[in-house]
Scaffold this motif. Sequence first.
Motif, mmCIF file in Angstrom:
data_model
loop_
_atom_site.group_PDB
_atom_site.id
_atom_site.type_symbol
_atom_site.label_atom_id
_atom_site.label_comp_id
_atom_site.label_asym_id
_atom_site.label_seq_id
_atom_site.Cartn_x
_atom_site.Cartn_y
_atom_site.Cartn_z
ATOM 1 N N ARG A 100 -9.094 31.572 22.758
ATOM 2 C CA ARG A 100 -8.745 30.940 21.640
ATOM 3 C C ARG A 100 -7.914 31.333 20.729
ATOM 4 O O ARG A 100 -6.996 30.786 20.219
ATOM 5 N N ALA A 101 -8.098 32.760 20.450
ATOM 6 C CA ALA A 101 -7.320 33.372 19.601
ATOM 7 C C ALA A 101 -5.901 33.544 19.991
ATOM 8 O O ALA A 101 -5.006 33.584 19.132
ATOM 9 N N SER A 102 -5.672 33.635 21.385
ATOM 10 C CA SER A 102 -4.222 33.770 21.804
ATOM 11 C C SER A 102 -3.405 32.592 21.471
ATOM 12 O O SER A 102 -2.229 32.670 21.321
ATOM 13 N N LEU A 103 -4.272 31.364 21.579
ATOM 14 C CA LEU A 103 -3.375 30.171 21.164
ATOM 15 C C LEU A 103 -2.865 30.211 19.604
ATOM 16 O O LEU A 103 -1.900 29.922 19.252
ATOM 17 N N CYS A 104 -3.835 30.637 18.863
ATOM 18 C CA CYS A 104 -3.478 31.113 17.562
ATOM 19 C C CYS A 104 -2.262 31.919 17.214
ATOM 20 O O CYS A 104 -1.548 31.818 16.330
ATOM 21 N N TRP A 105 -2.522 32.855 17.852
ATOM 22 C CA TRP A 105 -1.512 34.260 18.021
ATOM 23 C C TRP A 105 -0.086 33.637 18.253
ATOM 24 O O TRP A 105 0.937 33.989 17.712
ATOM 25 N N GLN A 106 -0.038 32.661 19.405
ATOM 26 C CA GLN A 106 1.015 32.260 19.716
ATOM 27 C C GLN A 106 1.887 31.230 18.687
ATOM 28 O O GLN A 106 3.058 31.519 18.350
ATOM 29 N N ALA A 107 1.150 30.845 17.924
ATOM 30 C CA ALA A 107 1.401 30.093 16.799
ATOM 31 C C ALA A 107 1.901 30.883 15.640
ATOM 32 O O ALA A 107 3.111 30.526 15.042
ATOM 33 N N ALA A 108 1.406 31.868 15.510
ATOM 34 C CA ALA A 108 1.750 32.853 14.442
ATOM 35 C C ALA A 108 3.177 33.677 14.877
ATOM 36 O O ALA A 108 3.926 33.735 14.043
ATOM 37 N N GLN A 109 3.330 33.845 16.191
ATOM 38 C CA GLN A 109 4.434 34.523 16.652
ATOM 39 C C GLN A 109 5.562 33.435 16.397
ATOM 40 O O GLN A 109 6.722 33.856 16.041
ATOM 41 N N ALA A 110 5.487 32.175 16.817
ATOM 42 C CA ALA A 110 6.477 31.156 16.588
ATOM 43 C C ALA A 110 7.056 31.194 15.227
ATOM 44 O O ALA A 110 8.030 31.111 14.921
ATOM 45 N N GLU A 111 5.875 30.931 14.403
ATOM 46 C CA GLU A 111 6.245 30.960 12.806
ATOM 47 C C GLU A 111 7.045 31.905 12.541
ATOM 48 O O GLU A 111 7.874 31.891 11.715
ATOM 49 N N PHE A 112 6.308 33.210 12.731
ATOM 50 C CA PHE A 112 7.349 34.455 12.310
ATOM 51 C C PHE A 112 8.604 34.379 12.711
ATOM 52 O O PHE A 112 9.694 34.648 12.179
ATOM 53 N N GLU A 113 8.722 34.113 13.956
ATOM 54 C CA GLU A 113 9.975 34.143 14.761
ATOM 55 C C GLU A 113 11.121 32.983 14.064
ATOM 56 O O GLU A 113 12.163 33.212 14.125
ATOM 57 N N GLU A 114 10.678 31.926 13.989
ATOM 58 C CA GLU A 114 11.061 31.039 13.155
ATOM 59 C C GLU A 114 11.620 31.451 11.641
ATOM 60 O O GLU A 114 12.867 30.990 11.388
ATOM 61 N N LYS A 115 10.888 32.243 11.034
ATOM 62 C CA LYS A 115 11.427 32.573 9.664
ATOM 63 C C LYS A 115 12.275 33.669 9.695
ATOM 64 O O LYS A 115 13.225 33.849 8.935
ATOM 65 N N PHE A 116 12.032 34.555 10.842
ATOM 66 C CA PHE A 116 12.848 35.927 10.689
ATOM 67 C C PHE A 116 14.036 35.770 12.009
ATOM 68 O O PHE A 116 14.809 36.743 11.707
ATOM 69 N N GLY A 117 13.661 35.028 12.737
ATOM 70 C CA GLY A 117 14.742 34.919 13.930
ATOM 71 C C GLY A 117 14.196 35.773 15.099
ATOM 72 O O GLY A 117 13.728 36.991 14.960
ATOM 73 N N PRO A 118 14.290 35.138 16.474
ATOM 74 C CA PRO A 118 13.854 36.064 17.567
ATOM 75 C C PRO A 118 14.357 37.157 17.988
ATOM 76 O O PRO A 118 13.889 38.047 18.064
ATOM 77 N N ASP A 119 15.694 37.265 17.648
ATOM 78 C CA ASP A 119 16.307 38.354 17.959
ATOM 79 C C ASP A 119 16.119 39.686 17.031
ATOM 80 O O ASP A 119 15.926 40.780 17.232
ATOM 81 N N ARG A 120 16.209 39.228 15.636
ATOM 82 C CA ARG A 120 15.616 40.228 14.709
ATOM 83 C C ARG A 120 14.126 40.458 14.754
ATOM 84 O O ARG A 120 13.893 41.676 14.739
ATOM 85 N N ALA A 121 13.415 39.683 15.248
ATOM 86 C CA ALA A 121 11.844 40.015 15.263
ATOM 87 C C ALA A 121 11.857 41.030 16.706
ATOM 88 O O ALA A 121 10.984 41.934 16.508
#
Length: 150
Positions: A115-136
């Motif tokens: 369950r938490a892995s799905l939530c973590w994936q959403a957090a990862q996606a939000e972070f990378e959207e805000k910061f950029g995947p390469d910079r992340a």
Amino acid sequence: MTSSSAPLTARKSTYLDCNCFAIRQAARYVSQLYERHLSGAGLTGAQFTLVAAIGRSPGIQMADLADAMVMDRTTLVRALKPLQRDGIVEAAPQSSGTRAVGLRLSDAGKEALARASLCWQAAQAEFEEKFGPDRARQLRQSLFELTAAG
């Protein structure tokens, strides 16, 4: 040499020059983002990292987990107590002839991790959207290099 590239001893420094301040501020920001997502699974960000590490290495000993997490053993024991109390993590002796204790996820722990892995994936996606995947990716690499150098 410009004043911003001059050594700290050659110019007046402020808290904005403090690496610790910058890292802690960023850590709080990122932690809040992940906590917001992981709260739906009933785990904190710190608990998720422990559960995920134990899930990757069933039977891991506390000393090895503490090293991997860059935590002292006492802090790890305190962090594991609610996970054990809630039936997510189990600690069992490795063998009858040793005091070594191995950590494993219970069935409930495996479900919590899923369950938490799905939530973590959403957090990862939000972070990378805000910061950029390469910079992340570069940030993770730099931070892992920092902790490996210690």
